[in-house]
Scaffold this motif. Structure first.
Motif, PDB file in Angstrom:
ATOM      1  N   LYS A  39       0.842  -1.094  -0.034  1.00 41.57           N
ATOM      2  CA  LYS A  39      -0.177  -0.194   0.206  1.00 41.57           C
ATOM      3  C   LYS A  39       0.933   1.287  -0.108  1.00 41.57           C
ATOM      4  O   LYS A  39       0.589   2.338  -0.598  1.00 41.57           O
ATOM      5  N   THR A  40       1.866   1.155   0.851  1.00 43.26           N
ATOM      6  CA  THR A  40       2.594   2.361   0.823  1.00 43.26           C
ATOM      7  C   THR A  40       4.138   2.289  -0.166  1.00 43.26           C
ATOM      8  O   THR A  40       4.303   3.303  -0.785  1.00 43.26           O
ATOM      9  N   ASP A  71      -4.744   4.456  -6.822  1.00 47.97           N
ATOM     10  CA  ASP A  71      -3.187   3.986  -6.840  1.00 47.97           C
ATOM     11  C   ASP A  71      -3.128   3.329  -8.258  1.00 47.97           C
ATOM     12  O   ASP A  71      -3.636   2.148  -8.479  1.00 47.97           O
ATOM     13  N   GLN A  81      -9.767  -2.292  -0.978  1.00 42.83           N
ATOM     14  CA  GLN A  81      -9.418  -1.154  -0.131  1.00 42.83           C
ATOM     15  C   GLN A  81      -8.967  -1.293   1.333  1.00 42.83           C
ATOM     16  O   GLN A  81      -8.706  -0.357   2.228  1.00 42.83           O
ATOM     17  N   ASN A  92      -7.182  10.143  -7.304  1.00 44.89           N
ATOM     18  CA  ASN A  92      -8.126   9.343  -6.415  1.00 44.89           C
ATOM     19  C   ASN A  92      -7.666   7.741  -6.289  1.00 44.89           C
ATOM     20  O   ASN A  92      -8.262   7.185  -5.698  1.00 44.89           O
ATOM     21  N   THR A  94      -2.265  -0.665  -7.470  1.00 44.20           N
ATOM     22  CA  THR A  94      -3.040  -1.585  -6.943  1.00 44.20           C
ATOM     23  C   THR A  94      -3.779  -2.657  -7.441  1.00 44.20           C
ATOM     24  O   THR A  94      -4.376  -2.241  -8.764  1.00 44.20           O
ATOM     25  N   TYR A 151      -5.095  -1.887   0.747  1.00 44.07           N
ATOM     26  CA  TYR A 151      -4.638  -1.393  -0.012  1.00 44.07           C
ATOM     27  C   TYR A 151      -5.072  -0.091  -0.583  1.00 44.07           C
ATOM     28  O   TYR A 151      -6.368  -0.008  -0.273  1.00 44.07           O
ATOM     29  N   ASN A 152      -4.568   0.723  -1.294  1.00 44.48           N
ATOM     30  CA  ASN A 152      -5.196   1.946  -1.597  1.00 44.48           C
ATOM     31  C   ASN A 152      -6.073   1.563  -3.006  1.00 44.48           C
ATOM     32  O   ASN A 152      -5.894   0.427  -3.606  1.00 44.48           O
TER      33      ASN A 152
END
Length: 562
Positions: free
Chosen positions: A94-95, A467, A454, A465, A470, A457-458
C-alpha cells in the motif's frame, strides 16, 4: 569505525519528520552491527522441526540467546519483492508500491527494449499515463544467462551487482522525460539502508538478482548509493563451475552438473548461495564482498538464501523436495537444504566470534516468504502438466478484460495467487462475475475486489483518486492450488495462505535472554526494530510513519547492554 556526521547533515528530507540520531562508534557498548538473513521459504514450522530434531544446531544455539517469534507473517502478497521491501522499509505494498516482481503500473510506460523474460518494448508518451507491466527480476539484466548479469564491468566471473541492469529494459516515467525507473526509485518509501547510510553507517547486502539493490531506497539517481557494497550473483543464470567454492556440508561446486539454472538443482542452488555466504564472511572480516580490499564492517548487512525455497518446491531427476506429511517432515533432499543453510550461518557465527564481533552484532533471521502447500498431497496445479486440470483466472478473463502483456507477453502474475489488472474500460463487476461462474475450474477460494481490496491497499486507479499499482482483482485459490503447468515444482509462494505467510523469525545476541513470543507480529516490524537497536529513530522511515509499524515486542529490554 563508523564516521560521525554533523547534526545538519543528518537531517531527513522534507518528506520525513524529525532528524536521524548519530550511530554510536565501535568504542561504545551494545549492538554496533545487525546481520539480517532471509532464509526464503523458511516457515516457523521448519524452525520448530529442525530444532526438535537437532538438524539445525546453529539455529538452535542462536535461539538460546534469542527471541523466537512463532506467529510471524510476511508480506501479502508473499512474493520476494514485497517481502524484501517489508523487511527494509517497514511497509506494505500500500505504501511501498511493490506488489510483485512482475506487476503493473497504470501510469508508467513500457521499456524501450523487450526484456529477457518477454515484456515487449513500446512507446512512451510524455505527460500522460501510459500503463505497462513492471518487471524487476533477472529479465532486465544485460545478459540474464550470466552469473554476473552480463555487465562488462564485472571482470571476475563470480561477481555481479546493480551495474548489470540494462536501463533500456526498465519501465519509463512519462512525467519525468520518459527516463527509466530504476528499482530503488520504483519503491515509494525510504529504507533502513538510507537511514543508516545517512547516519554514517557502512551498509552491504547480497541477493539473488541485481534489481534487489532496491534495498537502497530512493536516491533519484541511477545509482543505489545507500548500499555501499551490493552483490548479486544471479540465481536464474546458467550454472557454471565454481572452482575453489565448497559448501560447509561438502558440496564441491567445481563439480556440480552443468545444466539449466542454479535453481534447477538441489546442489547447484547451495553453490549459488555459498557465493553470497562468502561475501558475508568477507564483510565480517572487514573486506569487500570478493575480499578485494579492506572495508569497514557494515552497520547493517546480510543476504538471502534460496536453498530452502528451492528445496521445498523442486522436483528434479525423479527426486522430490518438500515434505512427506502435513506436519512438515522434510524429505531427505529438503532436509539437506536446511542443514546446508544452518551450517552456512554457522560459518558466519564463527567469523563473528573470531573477529570479536559476536557480542556487538545482533543477528535477525527470518524469511521474505513461505511456501505452499506444506502438505504436498494437497498440491493441485492449474492448468497442470497436461493442461487438463482447469483454467487459471487470467485464462478465464482473457484479452477481453486483460492487457496483452498479461496474456501474450511476459504473462500473468499468478503463482498460488492471481493478481489481475484490468485493461482500461473493462468492467470490473463483469470480470468478477465471470470468475465466480468459473470458480471451480479456476480453483478459486476467495476473490478480493472493490471494498475488500481497499481494506488492505489503496483504491486501484489513476491518480489523484486511485493508486496506479493496486490490482483490480486478487484471487486467492484453494489451499494447494498453484497456477502452473511446470513438471518441476510442487509448491509456490506469493499467496495469502498460512504456509505462504507464517515464517520463522529469530533475533539473537549474546546479551538476550531466551524467550518465545506467540503474539502476532509481521516481518515489516524488522525495519523499525533494526533502527531501534542501532540507536536510530524508527520514525525516520516514511512507511513506519504512514502505517504505524511498531518495533517488535519482547527483546529490547532483554539485552544486557540496555
Amino acid at each position: 569505525m563508523l564516521r560521525r556526521l554533523s547534526t545538519t547533515s543528518l537531517a531527513l528530507t522534507a518528506a520525513l519528520l524529525g532528524a536521524i540520531p548519530m550511530l554510536a562508534d565501535d568504542s561504545g557498548k551494545g549492538t554496533q552491527h545487525v546481520l539480517l538473513i532471509s532464509i526464503d521459504g523458511m516457515h516457523a514450522l521448519d524452525f520448530e522441526n529442525c530444532v526438535s530434531s537437532n538438524t539445525c544446531p546453529t539455529l538452535k544455539a542462536l535461539a538460546k540467546t534469542g527471541v523466537n517469534y512463532t506467529r510471524t507473517s510476511t508480506s501479502k502478497p508473499s512474493d520476494s519483492f514485497p517481502g524484501l521491501m517489508a523487511l527494509v522499509t517497514g511497509g506494505t505494498p500500500k505504501t511501498v508500491g511493490a506488489y510483485y516482481d512482475v506487476a503493473y503500473d497504470r501510469v508508467l510506460a513500457p521499456p524501450m527494449n523487450a526484456t529477457g523474460n518477454g515484456l515487449s518494448g513500446g512507446p512512451c508518451t510524455t505527460g500522460q499515463p501510459n500503463g505497462t507491466r513492471t518487471e524487476y527480476e533477472e529479465g532486465v539484466d544485460i545478459d540474464q544467462s550470466k552469473l554476473t548479469g552480463g555487465s562488462p564491468v564485472y571482470t571476475n566471473p563470480i561477481d555481479g551487482g546493480f551495474l548489470s541492469i540494462d536501463p533500456t529494459k526498465l519501465p519509463r516515467d512519462p512525467f519525468a522525460g520518459c527516463q527509466p525507473v530504476y528499482p530503488w526509485n520504483f519503491i515509494r518509501a525510504n529504507t533502513i539502508y538510507g537511514v543508516i547510510h545517512k547516519a554514517g553507517g557502512y551498509t552491504a547486502w547480497a541477493d539473488k538478482h541485481a534489481v534487489y539493490a532496491a534495498v537502497s531506497g530512493p536516491t533519484g539517481t541511477t545509482t543505489p548509493s545507500n548500499v555501499d557494497d551490493y552483490y548479486s550473483p544471479d540465481v536464474n543464470s546458467n550454472v557454471v563451475p565454481l572452482p575453489g567454492i565448497v559448501t560447509p556440508t561438502g558440496v564441491n561446486c567445481a563439480n556440480i552438473p552443468i545444466s539449466g539454472a542454479w535453481t534447477d538443482g538441489f546442489d547447484s542452488v547451495k553453490c549459488n548461495d555459498q557465493l553470497k555466504v562468502n561475501a558475508v564472511l568477507n564483510w565480517i572480516n572487514g573486506q569487500t564482498h570478493l575480499s578485494g580490499k579492506k572495508a569497514p564492517v557494515p552497520a547493517v548487512f546480510g543476504m538471502n538464501f534460496q536453498a530452502v525455497s528451492v528445496g521445498q518446491k523442486l522436483i528434479a531427476g525423479g527426486v522430490y523436495g518438500g515434505y512427506t506429511d502435513a506436519a512438515g517432515t522434510p524429505t531427505p533432499a529438503m532436509l539437506a537444504e536446511i542443514e546446508y543453510v544452518d551450517a552456512a550461518i554457522g560459518q558466519m557465527v564463527t567469523n563473528l566470534t573470531n573477529q570479536h564481533l559476536l557480542d556487538s552484532t545482533t543477528i535477525i533471521i527470518t524469511a521474505k516468504h513461505g511456501q505452499s502447500p506444506v502438505d504436498t498431497h494437497r498440491f493441485f496445479p492449474i492448468p497442470g502438466h497436461s493442461g487438463a486440470n482447469g483454467t487459471p483466472p487470467s485464462g478465464v478473463l482473457g484479452l477481453t478484460y486483460l492487457p496483452d502483456s498479461e496474456i501474450n507477453q511476459i504473462g500473468p502474475t499468478e503463482d498460488d495467487i492471481s493478481l489481475l489488472w484490468l485493461k482500461p474500460g473493462a468492467d470490473l463487476v463483469s470480470a468478477v462475475n465471470l470468475l465466480e461462474t468459473n470458480a471451480t475450474a479456476a480453483g478459486i477460494g476467495e476473490i478480493f475486489f472493490g471494498p475488500s481490496i481497499q481494506t488492505m491497499y489503496n483504491a486501484p486507479g489513476l491518480p489523484p483518486n486511485g493508486d496506479p499499482r493496486t490490482p483490480d482483482i486478487i484471487v486467492q485459490p484453494n489451499v494447494g492450488v498453484v497456477y502452473t503447468g511446470s513438471t518441476k515444482k510442487q509448491a509456490e509462494h506469493g499467496g495469502f495462505a498460512h504456509d505462504d505467510t507464517n515464517v520463522m523469525m529469530l533475533i539473537s545476541n549474546p546479551g538476550i535472554q531466551a524467550k518465545t513470543v506467540t503474539t502476532f507480529v509481521e516481518t515489516a516490524q524488522v525495519a523499525p526494530t533494526i533502527l531501534s537497536i542501532l540507536g536510530l529513530d524508527p520514525n525516520a522511515l516514511s512507511a513506519v510513519q504512514a502505517e504505524g509499524t511498531s518495533v517488535l515486542p519482547g527483546f529490547e529490554q532483554e539485552q544486557k547492554h540496555n
